[in-house]
Design an enzyme around this catalytic site. Structure first.
Site, PDB file in Angstrom:
ATOM      1  N   HIS A   1       0.845  -1.196   0.000  1.00 18.24           N
ATOM      2  CA  HIS A   1       0.000   0.000   0.000  1.00 18.24           C
ATOM      3  C   HIS A   1       0.876   1.241   0.000  1.00 18.24           C
ATOM      4  O   HIS A   1       2.095   1.143   0.163  1.00 18.24           O
ATOM      5  CB  HIS A   1      -0.975   0.009   1.183  1.00 18.24           C
ATOM      6  CG  HIS A   1      -0.353   0.233   2.513  1.00 18.24           C
ATOM      7  ND1 HIS A   1       0.374  -0.736   3.178  1.00 18.24           N
ATOM      8  CD2 HIS A   1      -0.345   1.319   3.320  1.00 18.24           C
ATOM      9  CE1 HIS A   1       0.790  -0.259   4.337  1.00 18.24           C
ATOM     10  NE2 HIS A   1       0.376   1.004   4.449  1.00 18.24           N
TER      11      HIS A   1
ATOM     12  N   HIS B   1       0.781   5.716   0.946  1.00 17.80           N
ATOM     13  CA  HIS B   1       0.124   6.912   1.470  1.00 17.80           C
ATOM     14  C   HIS B   1       0.780   8.108   0.810  1.00 17.80           C
ATOM     15  O   HIS B   1       1.999   8.099   0.579  1.00 17.80           O
ATOM     16  CB  HIS B   1       0.335   7.045   2.981  1.00 17.80           C
ATOM     17  CG  HIS B   1      -0.183   5.903   3.777  1.00 17.80           C
ATOM     18  ND1 HIS B   1      -1.528   5.697   3.979  1.00 17.80           N
ATOM     19  CD2 HIS B   1       0.465   4.905   4.422  1.00 17.80           C
ATOM     20  CE1 HIS B   1      -1.677   4.616   4.734  1.00 17.80           C
ATOM     21  NE2 HIS B   1      -0.486   4.115   5.008  1.00 17.80           N
TER      22      HIS B   1
ATOM     23  N   TYR C   1      11.759   4.210   0.091  1.00 20.38           N
ATOM     24  CA  TYR C   1      10.668   4.631  -0.797  1.00 20.38           C
ATOM     25  C   TYR C   1       9.783   5.665  -0.116  1.00 20.38           C
ATOM     26  O   TYR C   1       8.583   5.451   0.078  1.00 20.38           O
ATOM     27  CB  TYR C   1       9.855   3.415  -1.242  1.00 20.38           C
ATOM     28  CG  TYR C   1      10.729   2.279  -1.704  1.00 20.38           C
ATOM     29  CD1 TYR C   1      11.561   2.425  -2.806  1.00 20.38           C
ATOM     30  CD2 TYR C   1      10.760   1.072  -1.020  1.00 20.38           C
ATOM     31  CE1 TYR C   1      12.391   1.396  -3.219  1.00 20.38           C
ATOM     32  CE2 TYR C   1      11.574   0.037  -1.426  1.00 20.38           C
ATOM     33  CZ  TYR C   1      12.386   0.207  -2.529  1.00 20.38           C
ATOM     34  OH  TYR C   1      13.203  -0.813  -2.938  1.00 20.38           O
TER      35      TYR C   1
END
Length: 177
Positions: free
Chosen positions: A59, A61, A147
């Site tokens: 996932h 954000h 990342y």
């Protein structure tokens, strides 16, 4: 089907959570260059500012600010998702429903968005992005996760490299994943 409504603010700043369908996969970091390219091409076609972003295995954000007069984050996400999926091998299991619709089984169909309402709200969501790899136990220090826009914040002198140490920041925004 429920009547789903999104809060849209022209030129607004938004926090997003976008998930893979199979939360146990690591496609996002395994294919990080393809994800980055999908974002880059989409931003060239439909500009937006990336205020913060963190990509985890399953996932991500981020906080975006859209151009003045523009509130269309949904089609930007659609373009990013499509571009990413088109570049990765089609080896995932697909339900009959997805097969009938010609869909890949990579992304959850929806994403979570929150319209940023104040400087405090903005800061809390930026912090949430940067803290997330530690929250999930992927690293012991925020700086160790590659990342993340955290590294840009450090380069620009906005955060120290040892930010957050081993103490979770006070995140008024709550849980997102």
């Amino acid at each position: 089907m429920p009547n789903y409504r999104r809060c849209r603010v022209s030129g607004g700043t938004y926090f997003f959570t976008v998930n893979l369908l199979e939360r146990r996969l690591d496609l996002l970091v395994r294919h990080i260059d393809l994800l980055r390219e999908a974002v880059r091409v989409t931003r060239c076609e439909r500009p937006f500012r990336i205020d913060a972003w963190v990509v985890l295995p399953d996932h991500m954000h981020c906080v975006w600010t859209l151009p003045s007069g523009d509130n269309d984050f949904s089609n930007r996400w659609k373009a990013i998702k499509i571009r990413f999926v088109q570049k990765i091998p089609a080896v995932e299991r697909r339900s009959q429903v997805r097969t009938n619709k010609g869909e890949r089984a990579i992304w959850q169909r929806r994403f979570w968005e929150h319209s940023i309402r104040s400087e405090q709200d903005y800061a809390a969501h930026i912090d949430y992005c940067h803290w997330n790899p530690m929250k999930h136990g992927l690293v012991k220090r925020v700086a160790d996760w590659p990342y993340s826009s955290f590294h840009r914040y450090v380069r620009h002198g906005l955060l120290p490299e040892d930010w957050a140490g081993n103490d979770q920041p006070d995140l008024a925004c709550g849980e997102r994943d």
